[in-house]
Write a protein that holds these residues in place. Sequence first.
Motif, PDB file in Angstrom:
ATOM      1  N   ILE A 186      -1.463  -3.983  -6.482  1.00  0.00           N
ATOM      2  CA  ILE A 186      -1.266  -4.800  -5.277  1.00  0.00           C
ATOM      3  C   ILE A 186       0.219  -5.034  -5.031  1.00  0.00           C
ATOM      4  CG2 ILE A 186      -1.623  -7.107  -4.296  1.00  0.00           C
ATOM      5  CD1 ILE A 186      -4.359  -7.128  -5.692  1.00  0.00           C
ATOM      6  N   ALA A 187       0.960  -5.318  -6.104  1.00  0.00           N
ATOM      7  CA  ALA A 187       2.396  -5.547  -5.969  1.00  0.00           C
ATOM      8  C   ALA A 187       3.116  -4.289  -5.496  1.00  0.00           C
ATOM      9  CB  ALA A 187       2.979  -6.025  -7.301  1.00  0.00           C
ATOM     10  N   LEU A 188       2.712  -3.125  -6.006  1.00  0.00           N
ATOM     11  CA  LEU A 188       3.319  -1.868  -5.567  1.00  0.00           C
ATOM     12  C   LEU A 188       3.036  -1.607  -4.090  1.00  0.00           C
ATOM     13  CD1 LEU A 188       2.608   0.518  -8.591  1.00  0.00           C
ATOM     14  CD2 LEU A 188       4.781  -0.524  -7.947  1.00  0.00           C
ATOM     15  N   ARG A 189       1.810  -1.912  -3.662  1.00  0.00           N
ATOM     16  CA  ARG A 189       1.476  -1.734  -2.250  1.00  0.00           C
ATOM     17  C   ARG A 189       2.353  -2.640  -1.375  1.00  0.00           C
ATOM     18  NH1 ARG A 189      -0.276   2.089   0.741  1.00  0.00           N
ATOM     19  NH2 ARG A 189       1.862   1.644   1.341  1.00  0.00           N
ATOM     20  N   THR A 190       2.584  -3.858  -1.825  1.00  0.00           N
ATOM     21  CA  THR A 190       3.417  -4.804  -1.081  1.00  0.00           C
ATOM     22  C   THR A 190       4.852  -4.307  -0.986  1.00  0.00           C
ATOM     23  OG1 THR A 190       2.035  -6.669  -1.776  1.00  0.00           O
ATOM     24  CG2 THR A 190       4.259  -7.188  -0.999  1.00  0.00           C
ATOM     25  N   ILE A 191       5.390  -3.824  -2.109  1.00  0.00           N
ATOM     26  CA  ILE A 191       6.760  -3.307  -2.137  1.00  0.00           C
ATOM     27  C   ILE A 191       6.891  -2.095  -1.221  1.00  0.00           C
ATOM     28  CG2 ILE A 191       8.459  -2.126  -3.604  1.00  0.00           C
ATOM     29  CD1 ILE A 191       7.484  -3.926  -5.908  1.00  0.00           C
ATOM     30  N   CYS A 192       5.905  -1.192  -1.289  1.00  0.00           N
ATOM     31  CA  CYS A 192       5.956   0.018  -0.459  1.00  0.00           C
ATOM     32  C   CYS A 192       5.886  -0.331   1.026  1.00  0.00           C
ATOM     33  CB  CYS A 192       4.818   0.958  -0.841  1.00  0.00           C
ATOM     34  SG  CYS A 192       5.038   1.763  -2.450  1.00  0.00           S
ATOM     35  N   ASP A 193       5.035  -1.280   1.379  1.00  0.00           N
ATOM     36  CA  ASP A 193       4.927  -1.692   2.778  1.00  0.00           C
ATOM     37  C   ASP A 193       6.220  -2.334   3.267  1.00  0.00           C
ATOM     38  OD1 ASP A 193       2.343  -0.768   2.896  1.00  0.00           O
ATOM     39  OD2 ASP A 193       1.422  -2.733   2.559  1.00  0.00           O
ATOM     40  N   ARG A 194       6.855  -3.103   2.401  1.00  0.00           N
ATOM     41  CA  ARG A 194       8.071  -3.813   2.788  1.00  0.00           C
ATOM     42  C   ARG A 194       9.221  -2.857   3.051  1.00  0.00           C
ATOM     43  NH1 ARG A 194       9.321  -7.072  -1.833  1.00  0.00           N
ATOM     44  NH2 ARG A 194       7.581  -8.370  -1.116  1.00  0.00           N
ATOM     45  N   HIS A 195       9.293  -1.776   2.269  1.00  0.00           N
ATOM     46  CA  HIS A 195      10.456  -0.892   2.339  1.00  0.00           C
ATOM     47  C   HIS A 195      10.160   0.473   2.957  1.00  0.00           C
ATOM     48  CE1 HIS A 195      12.854  -3.710   0.011  1.00  0.00           C
ATOM     49  NE2 HIS A 195      11.872  -3.789  -0.877  1.00  0.00           N
ATOM     50  N   GLY A 196       8.941   0.692   3.438  1.00  0.00           N
ATOM     51  CA  GLY A 196       8.624   1.987   4.029  1.00  0.00           C
ATOM     52  C   GLY A 196       8.527   3.103   3.016  1.00  0.00           C
ATOM     53  N   ILE A 197       8.059   2.780   1.810  1.00  0.00           N
ATOM     54  CA  ILE A 197       7.899   3.757   0.734  1.00  0.00           C
ATOM     55  C   ILE A 197       6.433   4.180   0.677  1.00  0.00           C
ATOM     56  CG2 ILE A 197       8.034   4.080  -1.775  1.00  0.00           C
ATOM     57  CD1 ILE A 197      10.255   1.941  -1.771  1.00  0.00           C
ATOM     58  N   LEU A 198       6.185   5.456   0.395  1.00  0.00           N
ATOM     59  CA  LEU A 198       4.810   5.931   0.261  1.00  0.00           C
ATOM     60  C   LEU A 198       4.255   5.575  -1.114  1.00  0.00           C
ATOM     61  CD1 LEU A 198       4.989   9.511   1.837  1.00  0.00           C
ATOM     62  CD2 LEU A 198       4.354   7.352   2.937  1.00  0.00           C
ATOM     63  N   LEU A 199       3.011   5.121  -1.151  1.00  0.00           N
ATOM     64  CA  LEU A 199       2.313   4.881  -2.417  1.00  0.00           C
ATOM     65  C   LEU A 199       1.327   6.019  -2.633  1.00  0.00           C
ATOM     66  CD1 LEU A 199       1.775   3.066  -4.854  1.00  0.00           C
ATOM     67  CD2 LEU A 199       0.034   1.875  -3.479  1.00  0.00           C
ATOM     68  N   ILE A 200       1.512   6.753  -3.734  1.00  0.00           N
ATOM     69  CA  ILE A 200       0.692   7.931  -4.026  1.00  0.00           C
ATOM     70  C   ILE A 200      -0.154   7.657  -5.270  1.00  0.00           C
ATOM     71  CG2 ILE A 200       0.688  10.391  -4.570  1.00  0.00           C
ATOM     72  CD1 ILE A 200       3.417  10.599  -3.227  1.00  0.00           C
ATOM     73  N   SER A 235      -9.315  -1.199  -7.367  1.00  0.00           N
ATOM     74  CA  SER A 235      -8.292  -2.214  -7.086  1.00  0.00           C
ATOM     75  C   SER A 235      -8.372  -2.771  -5.674  1.00  0.00           C
ATOM     76  CB  SER A 235      -6.894  -1.623  -7.302  1.00  0.00           C
ATOM     77  OG  SER A 235      -6.621  -0.640  -6.306  1.00  0.00           O
ATOM     78  N   GLY A 236      -9.018  -2.035  -4.774  1.00  0.00           N
ATOM     79  CA  GLY A 236      -9.024  -2.449  -3.374  1.00  0.00           C
ATOM     80  C   GLY A 236      -7.758  -2.061  -2.635  1.00  0.00           C
ATOM     81  N   VAL A 237      -6.825  -1.409  -3.327  1.00  0.00           N
ATOM     82  CA  VAL A 237      -5.559  -0.981  -2.735  1.00  0.00           C
ATOM     83  C   VAL A 237      -5.749   0.385  -2.077  1.00  0.00           C
ATOM     84  CG1 VAL A 237      -3.192  -0.243  -3.262  1.00  0.00           C
ATOM     85  CG2 VAL A 237      -4.140  -2.308  -4.327  1.00  0.00           C
ATOM     86  N   GLU A 238      -5.203   0.563  -0.885  1.00  0.00           N
ATOM     87  CA  GLU A 238      -5.283   1.841  -0.195  1.00  0.00           C
ATOM     88  C   GLU A 238      -3.943   2.566  -0.295  1.00  0.00           C
ATOM     89  OE1 GLU A 238      -6.758   1.759   3.760  1.00  0.00           O
ATOM     90  OE2 GLU A 238      -8.575   0.645   3.238  1.00  0.00           O
ATOM     91  N   PRO A 239      -3.911   3.715  -0.972  1.00  0.00           N
ATOM     92  CA  PRO A 239      -2.674   4.491  -1.064  1.00  0.00           C
ATOM     93  C   PRO A 239      -2.419   5.266   0.222  1.00  0.00           C
ATOM     94  CG  PRO A 239      -4.423   5.660  -2.174  1.00  0.00           C
ATOM     95  CD  PRO A 239      -5.022   4.363  -1.690  1.00  0.00           C
ATOM     96  N   ASP A 240      -1.198   5.772   0.349  1.00  0.00           N
ATOM     97  CA  ASP A 240      -0.874   6.618   1.510  1.00  0.00           C
ATOM     98  C   ASP A 240      -1.308   8.058   1.282  1.00  0.00           C
ATOM     99  OD1 ASP A 240       0.661   4.592   3.104  1.00  0.00           O
ATOM    100  OD2 ASP A 240       1.876   4.597   1.287  1.00  0.00           O
ATOM    101  N   LEU A 241      -1.191   8.494   0.031  1.00  0.00           N
ATOM    102  CA  LEU A 241      -1.587   9.856  -0.339  1.00  0.00           C
ATOM    103  C   LEU A 241      -2.358   9.809  -1.650  1.00  0.00           C
ATOM    104  CD1 LEU A 241       1.759  11.791   0.342  1.00  0.00           C
ATOM    105  CD2 LEU A 241      -0.302  11.879   1.758  1.00  0.00           C
ATOM    106  N   VAL A 242      -3.264  10.767  -1.825  1.00  0.00           N
ATOM    107  CA  VAL A 242      -4.029  10.902  -3.065  1.00  0.00           C
ATOM    108  C   VAL A 242      -3.967  12.361  -3.498  1.00  0.00           C
ATOM    109  CG1 VAL A 242      -6.299  10.725  -4.155  1.00  0.00           C
ATOM    110  CG2 VAL A 242      -5.606   9.026  -2.459  1.00  0.00           C
ATOM    111  N   THR A 243      -3.583  12.610  -4.731  1.00  0.00           N
ATOM    112  CA  THR A 243      -3.574  13.979  -5.253  1.00  0.00           C
ATOM    113  C   THR A 243      -4.870  14.224  -6.016  1.00  0.00           C
ATOM    114  OG1 THR A 243      -2.431  13.332  -7.291  1.00  0.00           O
ATOM    115  CG2 THR A 243      -1.068  14.022  -5.432  1.00  0.00           C
ATOM    116  N   VAL A 244      -5.463  15.406  -5.818  1.00  0.00           N
ATOM    117  CA  VAL A 244      -6.733  15.739  -6.460  1.00  0.00           C
ATOM    118  C   VAL A 244      -6.679  17.155  -7.025  1.00  0.00           C
ATOM    119  CG1 VAL A 244      -8.130  14.177  -5.043  1.00  0.00           C
ATOM    120  CG2 VAL A 244      -7.679  16.493  -4.222  1.00  0.00           C
TER     121      VAL A 244
END
Length: 234
Positions: free
Chosen positions: A29-43, A63-72
Amino acid sequence: MDASEVAAIIIEPVQGEGGFLPAPQALLIALRTICDRHGILLIADEIQTGFARTGKMFGIEHSGVEPDLVTVAKALAGGFPLSGVIGRAELMDAAEPGGLGGTYAGSPIACAAALAVLDVIADEKLVERANVIGSRLRSTLESFARSSHMVPIAAIRGPGAMVAFDVVRHRGSNQPDAEAARRVVQAAIASGLILLTCGVHGNTIRLLNALTISDALLDEGLSKLEQALVSATL
């Protein structure tokens, strides 16, 4: 470095080679917040956690967190070489035609296999099955941890069927014993059971049986694991 220099933050929802350690929800959740604040992608790196293994289709869903990209990859095509990236449309559409490629991109046979894998996951309810398998694994391992006739184990963990435990020097301690873990793996191989170790200390044993495994075969594997834990004692 300044946040403007960071393109993306990549994290495994559950560490794979690092020891099958689930990322705390608060961290994600904290990483999602940081990424949203600074325009960083969460993968989210779902190479090991993807496709029902953790009791969700993807590990990040816990976690309920939605990433910007998912690698599979890995489970994506049931053993055929195929990898992929899932992402928000604005990101995936940003590349020019032909701008995305990869060594294993676009194999017709692998793509057909991947579609079949998705059908099997849905038809055989493997997301739910992963949770059933995981509960069975964890309860059995907890009984092993209470035994004084086996190599001491601790820290039984992992969501769904992505389960691991640590081999330790003394019952009730967290002191890693990589040598004992190696003996357990060797004893298991001698009886026909393949185990994998991981973790920074090399004392974590991870269980990665197929989600399509029968109850009888799962019980046979756990019995062989029990024998390995007993025979690996000094």
